[in-house]
Design a protein around this motif. Structure first.
Motif, PDB file in Angstrom:
ATOM      1  N   LEU A 100       0.857  -1.081   0.050  1.00  0.00           N
ATOM      2  CA  LEU A 100      -0.145  -0.045  -0.042  1.00  0.00           C
ATOM      3  C   LEU A 100       0.959   1.329   0.054  1.00  0.00           C
ATOM      4  N   HIS A 101       1.926   1.224   0.560  1.00  0.00           N
ATOM      5  CA  HIS A 101       2.959   2.372   0.454  1.00  0.00           C
ATOM      6  C   HIS A 101       3.237   2.771  -1.010  1.00  0.00           C
ATOM      7  N   LEU A 102       3.375   1.661  -1.815  1.00  0.00           N
ATOM      8  CA  LEU A 102       3.788   1.872  -3.157  1.00  0.00           C
ATOM      9  C   LEU A 102       2.519   2.281  -4.208  1.00  0.00           C
ATOM     10  N   LEU A 103       1.481   1.879  -3.596  1.00  0.00           N
ATOM     11  CA  LEU A 103       0.290   1.896  -4.293  1.00  0.00           C
ATOM     12  C   LEU A 103      -0.187   3.196  -4.634  1.00  0.00           C
ATOM     13  N   GLY A 104      -0.178   4.075  -3.580  1.00  0.00           N
ATOM     14  CA  GLY A 104      -0.470   5.420  -3.610  1.00  0.00           C
ATOM     15  C   GLY A 104       0.342   6.137  -4.814  1.00  0.00           C
ATOM     16  N   PHE A 105       1.506   5.860  -5.018  1.00  0.00           N
ATOM     17  CA  PHE A 105       2.196   6.260  -6.064  1.00  0.00           C
ATOM     18  C   PHE A 105       2.137   5.743  -7.301  1.00  0.00           C
ATOM     19  N   THR A 106       2.004   4.228  -7.549  1.00  0.00           N
ATOM     20  CA  THR A 106       1.797   3.736  -8.880  1.00  0.00           C
ATOM     21  C   THR A 106       0.409   4.024  -9.269  1.00  0.00           C
ATOM     22  N   VAL A 107      -0.803   4.216  -8.523  1.00  0.00           N
ATOM     23  CA  VAL A 107      -1.919   4.400  -8.946  1.00  0.00           C
ATOM     24  C   VAL A 107      -2.250   5.613  -9.982  1.00  0.00           C
ATOM     25  N   THR A 108      -1.302   6.625  -9.693  1.00  0.00           N
ATOM     26  CA  THR A 108      -1.555   7.904 -10.479  1.00  0.00           C
ATOM     27  C   THR A 108      -1.017   7.648 -12.036  1.00  0.00           C
ATOM     28  N   SER A 216      14.158 -15.210   2.257  1.00  0.00           N
ATOM     29  CA  SER A 216      12.748 -15.314   1.993  1.00  0.00           C
ATOM     30  C   SER A 216      12.078 -14.107   2.352  1.00  0.00           C
ATOM     31  N   PHE A 217      12.204 -13.540   3.366  1.00  0.00           N
ATOM     32  CA  PHE A 217      11.425 -12.368   3.795  1.00  0.00           C
ATOM     33  C   PHE A 217      11.870 -11.171   2.883  1.00  0.00           C
ATOM     34  N   MET A 218      13.015 -10.954   2.473  1.00  0.00           N
ATOM     35  CA  MET A 218      13.284  -9.784   1.624  1.00  0.00           C
ATOM     36  C   MET A 218      13.027 -10.153   0.174  1.00  0.00           C
ATOM     37  N   ALA A 219      12.722 -11.486  -0.288  1.00  0.00           N
ATOM     38  CA  ALA A 219      12.168 -11.633  -1.479  1.00  0.00           C
ATOM     39  C   ALA A 219      10.819 -11.391  -1.623  1.00  0.00           C
ATOM     40  N   TRP A 220      10.054 -11.698  -0.452  1.00  0.00           N
ATOM     41  CA  TRP A 220       8.555 -11.405  -0.180  1.00  0.00           C
ATOM     42  C   TRP A 220       8.341  -9.946  -0.347  1.00  0.00           C
ATOM     43  N   ARG A 221       9.135  -9.018   0.221  1.00  0.00           N
ATOM     44  CA  ARG A 221       9.208  -7.786   0.201  1.00  0.00           C
ATOM     45  C   ARG A 221       9.214  -7.185  -1.377  1.00  0.00           C
ATOM     46  N   GLU A 222      10.134  -7.841  -2.022  1.00  0.00           N
ATOM     47  CA  GLU A 222      10.245  -7.199  -3.465  1.00  0.00           C
ATOM     48  C   GLU A 222       9.154  -7.758  -4.235  1.00  0.00           C
ATOM     49  N   ALA A 223       8.519  -8.798  -3.788  1.00  0.00           N
ATOM     50  CA  ALA A 223       7.410  -9.352  -4.548  1.00  0.00           C
ATOM     51  C   ALA A 223       6.181  -8.320  -4.273  1.00  0.00           C
ATOM     52  N   ALA A 224       6.016  -7.953  -3.146  1.00  0.00           N
ATOM     53  CA  ALA A 224       5.283  -6.960  -2.604  1.00  0.00           C
ATOM     54  C   ALA A 224       5.171  -5.713  -3.445  1.00  0.00           C
ATOM     55  N   CYS A 225       6.549  -5.142  -3.446  1.00  0.00           N
ATOM     56  CA  CYS A 225       6.841  -3.817  -4.296  1.00  0.00           C
ATOM     57  C   CYS A 225       6.468  -4.203  -5.699  1.00  0.00           C
ATOM     58  N   THR A 226       6.826  -5.311  -6.412  1.00  0.00           N
ATOM     59  CA  THR A 226       6.466  -5.620  -7.912  1.00  0.00           C
ATOM     60  C   THR A 226       4.939  -5.547  -8.035  1.00  0.00           C
ATOM     61  N   ALA A 228       2.867  -3.920  -6.393  1.00  0.00           N
ATOM     62  CA  ALA A 228       2.228  -2.559  -6.423  1.00  0.00           C
ATOM     63  C   ALA A 228       2.358  -2.083  -7.804  1.00  0.00           C
ATOM     64  N   PHE A 229       3.477  -2.071  -8.437  1.00  0.00           N
ATOM     65  CA  PHE A 229       3.867  -1.722  -9.786  1.00  0.00           C
ATOM     66  C   PHE A 229       2.872  -2.257 -10.859  1.00  0.00           C
ATOM     67  N   ILE A 230       2.208  -3.661 -10.520  1.00  0.00           N
ATOM     68  CA  ILE A 230       1.269  -4.032 -11.361  1.00  0.00           C
ATOM     69  C   ILE A 230      -0.089  -3.562 -11.330  1.00  0.00           C
ATOM     70  N   VAL A 231      -0.657  -3.741  -9.889  1.00  0.00           N
ATOM     71  CA  VAL A 231      -1.942  -3.525  -9.495  1.00  0.00           C
ATOM     72  C   VAL A 231      -2.142  -1.834  -9.475  1.00  0.00           C
ATOM     73  N   GLY A 232      -1.394  -1.023  -9.107  1.00  0.00           N
ATOM     74  CA  GLY A 232      -1.468   0.274  -9.200  1.00  0.00           C
ATOM     75  C   GLY A 232      -2.063   0.866 -10.504  1.00  0.00           C
ATOM     76  N   PRO A 233      -1.195   0.820 -11.516  1.00  0.00           N
ATOM     77  CA  PRO A 233      -1.700   1.277 -12.772  1.00  0.00           C
ATOM     78  C   PRO A 233      -3.073   0.764 -13.257  1.00  0.00           C
ATOM     79  N   THR A 234      -3.207  -0.624 -13.076  1.00  0.00           N
ATOM     80  CA  THR A 234      -4.448  -1.324 -13.575  1.00  0.00           C
ATOM     81  C   THR A 234      -5.709  -0.728 -12.611  1.00  0.00           C
ATOM     82  N   LEU A 235      -5.405  -0.672 -11.407  1.00  0.00           N
ATOM     83  CA  LEU A 235      -6.386   0.015 -10.506  1.00  0.00           C
ATOM     84  C   LEU A 235      -6.816   1.363 -10.901  1.00  0.00           C
TER      85      LEU A 235
END
Length: 283
Positions: A100-108, A216-226, A228-235
């Motif tokens: 959600l941190h990145l979603l506010g940026f990518t949704v625009t 694994s935790f760091m990989a999950w974090r990168e997946a969450a960031c990615t 956001a860049f997928i869902v944000g523009p679509t949403l």
């Protein structure tokens, strides 16, 4: 020689305990003494506590009814399962916060042409809209990590999400009220400043993870960031096609506020230097 000395020590200790012990009448008396004698003599103790269940012959020393007064102590396995469940819930909560941190940026992204038309921007001014948010993040990166070392990761992450959420809601209100471009950009820079807690997320994951879990935790974090860049523009495109600019931005703002509440309710604070594996209950 060693065995004889050990037997002598046990005999002396048992003699002194039986001589000095008060007249027992409860678990803290007879059964605690019984457990101590068993411990000294090398006999195995019951797993659920030192005090043994009262038998029919122990009624006078027990509660008078032959009932057991032993206190259940959770096993190491039960404690480990509870700790693992709470850690998993905390880590999932942090991943939602990152998203959600990145979603506010990518949704625009899809609504940028709408913002350009709303403010009547010249093509040379379009970059202001996309650079304002990262500008706030840049300066905040030097503040949030130090602050989290002093007050803890959880309050900083919650504050960050609240700030981003209310910042997005303020941007939506600015558009609805016909605010100027300068006002909108200032609010957007402030929103980005609250979103600069990405290093705090990394620090929390390093605190909560064992050396084996950290990759694994760091990989999950990168997946969450990615994600956001997928869902944000679509949403953003879906919301903008069926609603107004302010609605599109406001929805992501309230989602960030909801994530802040989730962090306060679910996330578990951990010691800041617990990257090593916790000791086993048997150690």
């Amino acid at each position: 020689g060693a065995a004889a000395a050990s037997s002598s020590v046990r005999a002396i200790a048992i003699n002194r305990i039986t001589t000095l012990a008060p007249s027992p009448s409860s678990c803290t008396g007879a059964r605690a003494l019984k457990g101590t004698l068993l411990l000294i003599s090398g006999s195995p103790l019951r797993r659920r506590g030192v005090c043994a269940p009262a038998s029919a012959g122990d009624g006078a020393a027990g509660d008078g009814e032959g009932r057991s007064s032993s206190v259940a102590i959770p096993s190491g396995q039960d404690i480990e399962v509870s700790r693992d469940w709470r850690q998993t819930a905390s880590v999932v909560c942090v991943m939602v916060a990152v998203f959600l941190h990145l979603l506010g940026f990518t949704v625009t992204g899809p609504i940028t042409p709408g913002l350009v038309a709303h403010f009547g921007l010249h093509p040379s001014e379009v970059g202001y809209l996309t650079s304002a948010y990262p500008l706030g993040m840049f300066f905040a990166l030097f503040v949030w990590p130090r602050l989290s070392d002093k007050v803890g990761r959880k309050p900083i992450l919650a504050l960050s999400l609240f700030g981003v959420g209310f910042g997005l809601v303020a941007q939506a209100a600015c558009i609805a009220a016909g605010g100027s471009l300068t006002t909108f950009l200032m609010i957007r820079v402030a929103s980005g400043a609250f979103a600069g807690a990405s290093p705090v997320v990394k620090a929390y994951l390093a605190d909560a993870a064992t050396p084996e879990q950290l990759p694994s935790f760091m990989a999950w974090r990168e997946a969450a960031c990615t994600l956001a860049f997928i869902v944000g523009p679509t949403l953003g495109g879906l919301l903008f096609s069926g609603s107004s600019l302010q609605t599109c931005i406001g929805v992501t703002g309230w989602a960030s506020v909801a994530a802040a509440v989730l962090v306060l309710a679910v996330m578990r604070e951990v010691p800041q230097s617990s990257s090593a594996s916790p000791p086993s209950p048997a150690s």
